[in-house]
Design an enzyme around this catalytic site. Structure first.
Site, PDB file in Angstrom:
ATOM      1  N   GLU A   1     -27.291  66.843  15.879  1.00 56.71           N
ATOM      2  CA  GLU A   1     -27.106  68.315  15.352  1.00 56.71           C
ATOM      3  C   GLU A   1     -25.563  68.803  15.622  1.00 56.71           C
ATOM      4  OE1 GLU A   1     -29.614  67.487  17.096  1.00 56.71           O
ATOM      5  OE2 GLU A   1     -31.440  68.422  16.572  1.00 56.71           O
TER       6      GLU A   1
ATOM      7  N   GLU B   1     -37.154  65.100  18.644  1.00 60.68           N
ATOM      8  CA  GLU B   1     -37.755  66.087  19.365  1.00 60.68           C
ATOM      9  C   GLU B   1     -39.437  66.096  19.248  1.00 60.68           C
ATOM     10  OE1 GLU B   1     -34.272  69.841  19.128  1.00 60.68           O
ATOM     11  OE2 GLU B   1     -35.101  69.009  17.452  1.00 60.68           O
TER      12      GLU B   1
ATOM     13  N   ALA C   1     -34.790  67.581  10.962  1.00 60.94           N
ATOM     14  CA  ALA C   1     -35.280  68.670  10.319  1.00 60.94           C
ATOM     15  C   ALA C   1     -34.695  68.532   8.758  1.00 60.94           C
ATOM     16  CB  ALA C   1     -35.059  69.762  10.917  1.00 60.94           C
TER      17      ALA C   1
ATOM     18  N   GLY D   1     -34.712  66.606  14.858  1.00 64.32           N
ATOM     19  CA  GLY D   1     -36.234  66.804  15.058  1.00 64.32           C
ATOM     20  C   GLY D   1     -37.267  65.795  15.157  1.00 64.32           C
TER      21      GLY D   1
HETATM   22  N1  COA Z   1     -32.760  66.202   5.730  1.00 68.09           N
HETATM   23  C1  COA Z   1     -32.935  66.069   4.560  1.00 68.09           C
HETATM   24  N2  COA Z   1     -32.815  65.192   3.781  1.00 68.09           N
HETATM   25  C2  COA Z   1     -32.553  64.000   4.347  1.00 68.09           C
HETATM   26  C3  COA Z   1     -32.483  63.854   5.810  1.00 68.09           C
HETATM   27  C4  COA Z   1     -32.737  65.150   6.501  1.00 68.09           C
HETATM   28  N3  COA Z   1     -32.548  65.198   7.994  1.00 68.09           N
HETATM   29  N4  COA Z   1     -32.200  62.685   6.308  1.00 68.09           N
HETATM   30  C5  COA Z   1     -32.069  62.025   5.228  1.00 68.09           C
HETATM   31  N5  COA Z   1     -32.304  62.681   3.977  1.00 68.09           N
HETATM   32  C6  COA Z   1     -32.326  62.389   2.654  1.00 68.09           C
HETATM   33  C7  COA Z   1     -30.954  61.945   2.194  1.00 68.09           C
HETATM   34  O1  COA Z   1     -30.289  63.334   1.861  1.00 68.09           O
HETATM   35  C8  COA Z   1     -31.049  61.172   1.047  1.00 68.09           C
HETATM   36  O2  COA Z   1     -31.706  62.011  -0.101  1.00 68.09           O
HETATM   37  P1  COA Z   1     -31.007  61.782  -1.578  1.00 68.09           P
HETATM   38  O3  COA Z   1     -31.150  60.391  -1.940  1.00 68.09           O
HETATM   39  O4  COA Z   1     -31.601  62.745  -2.415  1.00 68.09           O
HETATM   40  O5  COA Z   1     -29.559  61.974  -1.302  1.00 68.09           O
HETATM   41  C9  COA Z   1     -32.417  60.177   1.428  1.00 68.09           C
HETATM   42  O6  COA Z   1     -32.884  60.863   2.567  1.00 68.09           O
HETATM   43  C10 COA Z   1     -32.026  58.885   2.135  1.00 68.09           C
HETATM   44  O7  COA Z   1     -30.720  59.171   3.086  1.00 68.09           O
HETATM   45  P2  COA Z   1     -29.564  58.326   3.055  1.00 68.09           P
HETATM   46  O8  COA Z   1     -28.613  59.362   3.863  1.00 68.09           O
HETATM   47  O9  COA Z   1     -29.081  58.187   1.491  1.00 68.09           O
HETATM   48  O10 COA Z   1     -29.943  57.087   3.673  1.00 68.09           O
HETATM   49  P3  COA Z   1     -29.038  56.336   4.843  1.00 68.09           P
HETATM   50  O11 COA Z   1     -29.544  55.009   5.005  1.00 68.09           O
HETATM   51  O12 COA Z   1     -27.575  56.144   3.976  1.00 68.09           O
HETATM   52  O13 COA Z   1     -28.670  57.048   5.959  1.00 68.09           O
HETATM   53  C11 COA Z   1     -29.213  58.634   7.856  1.00 68.09           C
HETATM   54  C12 COA Z   1     -29.797  57.406   6.924  1.00 68.09           C
HETATM   55  C13 COA Z   1     -30.483  58.718   8.755  1.00 68.09           C
HETATM   56  C14 COA Z   1     -28.123  57.984   9.032  1.00 68.09           C
HETATM   57  C15 COA Z   1     -28.695  59.678   6.938  1.00 68.09           C
HETATM   58  O14 COA Z   1     -29.773  59.958   6.093  1.00 68.09           O
HETATM   59  C16 COA Z   1     -28.818  60.833   7.987  1.00 68.09           C
HETATM   60  O15 COA Z   1     -27.525  60.828   8.749  1.00 68.09           O
HETATM   61  N6  COA Z   1     -29.297  61.725   7.954  1.00 68.09           N
HETATM   62  C17 COA Z   1     -29.527  62.923   8.670  1.00 68.09           C
HETATM   63  C18 COA Z   1     -29.698  62.919  10.167  1.00 68.09           C
HETATM   64  C19 COA Z   1     -29.701  64.198  10.618  1.00 68.09           C
HETATM   65  O16 COA Z   1     -28.209  64.901  10.883  1.00 68.09           O
HETATM   66  N7  COA Z   1     -30.498  64.808  11.394  1.00 68.09           N
HETATM   67  C20 COA Z   1     -30.609  65.820  12.116  1.00 68.09           C
HETATM   68  C21 COA Z   1     -30.893  66.892  11.348  1.00 68.09           C
HETATM   69  S1  COA Z   1     -31.186  68.461  12.356  1.00 68.09           S
END
Ligand code: COA
Length: 260
Positions: free
Chosen positions: A134, A114, A66, A111
């Site tokens: 989460e 999910e 999400a 999400g």
């Molecule tokens: N919500 C909003 N934005 C997200 C996102 C999320 N769940 N996951 C990734 N993004 C965005 C990042 O903020 C980034 O945007 P920016 O360039 O404006 O900062 C872009 O997507 C690329 O992500 P980034 O984190 O730079 O890529 P990465 O390869 O270094 O890492 C992940 C990838 C998936 C490991 C990392 O993005 C992450 O941990 N995301 C959240 C995962 C999460 O907790 N999901 C559950 C949410 S309830």
């Protein structure tokens, strides 16, 4: 269908729904959830469509969760509404007559995991990473993770994943039965497309019956579930496809199902 965050392609009875926010790794904001919900409604009513594929744009993410940026300032009331929108969408996918295949092309987190679990068949690319992180954000899952994960992999493994926030590789997810199969990243959509067309060639009355029986049966006791099977089995004998399927067998030819 013109949406901001969703692209839908239809080909020979198969609809491919692509979540298209690569800049946010296809994270689900409210708008995307609403667009997905409207897409599922439209496909549900389009009798030409027999199977749906759900995937994410790019080669990095199916859905990275999400949208944390949108969620971070929600009030409890707004969070409740957001969670309900997600739940409604996933129930819509589960209750749909269409078999949904998740083509998990990379991160399926929170999400994303999910949404994937609400689909009927899950095919992951070899670079997929799957989990419910989460807990690392100070929240618990809001789109069914605490409920569908234990139903799919058992309570013990689900609790481990939910409590640690650890991600699973595609291999590990397959080992615990969370994904059906793993395919090389660049062959994922081709593989899933073939699978979808195979299912689309069957009787769509029966693909809907089977999906409904398995889903409903899992939530009720065995004798009521078997009673449900008896009623669906018997009503199959009022369909064109039953007559066609059995006549084709006897006449040693390929059946031509009409979905009626
Ligand atoms: N919500 C909003 N934005 C997200 C996102 C999320 N769940 N996951 C990734 N993004 C965005 C990042 O903020 C980034 O945007 P920016 O360039 O404006 O900062 C872009 O997507 C690329 O992500 P980034 O984190 O730079 O890529 P990465 O390869 O270094 O890492 C992940 C990838 C998936 C490991 C990392 O993005 C992450 O941990 N995301 C959240 C995962 C999460 O907790 N999901 C559950 C949410 S309830």
């Amino acid at each position: 269908m013109n949406y901001k965050n969703i692209v839908v392609r239809e080909e020979d009875g198969v609809a491919t729904i692509t979540i298209n926010r690569p800049e946010a790794l296809n994270a689900l904001n409210k708008e995307t959830l609403m667009e997905l919900s409207s897409t599922v409604d439209k496909l549900e009513n389009n009798k030409k469509i027999k199977v749906a594929i759900l995937t994410g744009s790019g080669d990095k993410a199916f859905i990275a969760g999400a949208d944390i940026k949108q969620m971070k300032d929600l009030t409890p009331l707004e969070a409740k509404e957001f969670s309900e929108i997600g739940h409604n969408l996933l129930f819509k996918i589960e209750k749909s007559r269409l078999p949904f295949i998740a083509a998990v092309n990379g991160y399926a987190l929170g999400g994303g995991c999910e949404v994937m679990m609400a689909c009927d068949i899950i095919i992951a690319s070899d670079n997929a990473l799957i989990g419910q992180p989460e807990i690392n954000l100070g929240i618990s899952p809001g789109f069914g993770g605490t409920q569908r994960l234990p139903r799919l992999v058992g309570k013990t493994k689900a609790k481990e994943l939910l409590l640690t926030g650890n991600n699973l590789s595609a291999e590990d997810a397959k080992t615990i039965g969370l994904v059906n199969n793993i395919v090389e990243s660049d062959k994922l959509l081709e593989h899933v497309g073939k699978l979808a067309h195979k299912i689309a060639s069957k009787s769509s009355v029966q693909t809907a019956f089977i999906k409904e029986l398995v889903n409903k049966g899992a939530d009720i006791d065995l004798s009521n579930a078997c009673a449900l099977e008896i009623s669906y089995f018997s009503s199959s004998f009022s369909t064109h496809d039953q007559k066609e399927g059995m006549n084709a067998f006897v006449e040693k030819r390929k059946p031509e199902f009409k979905g009626e």
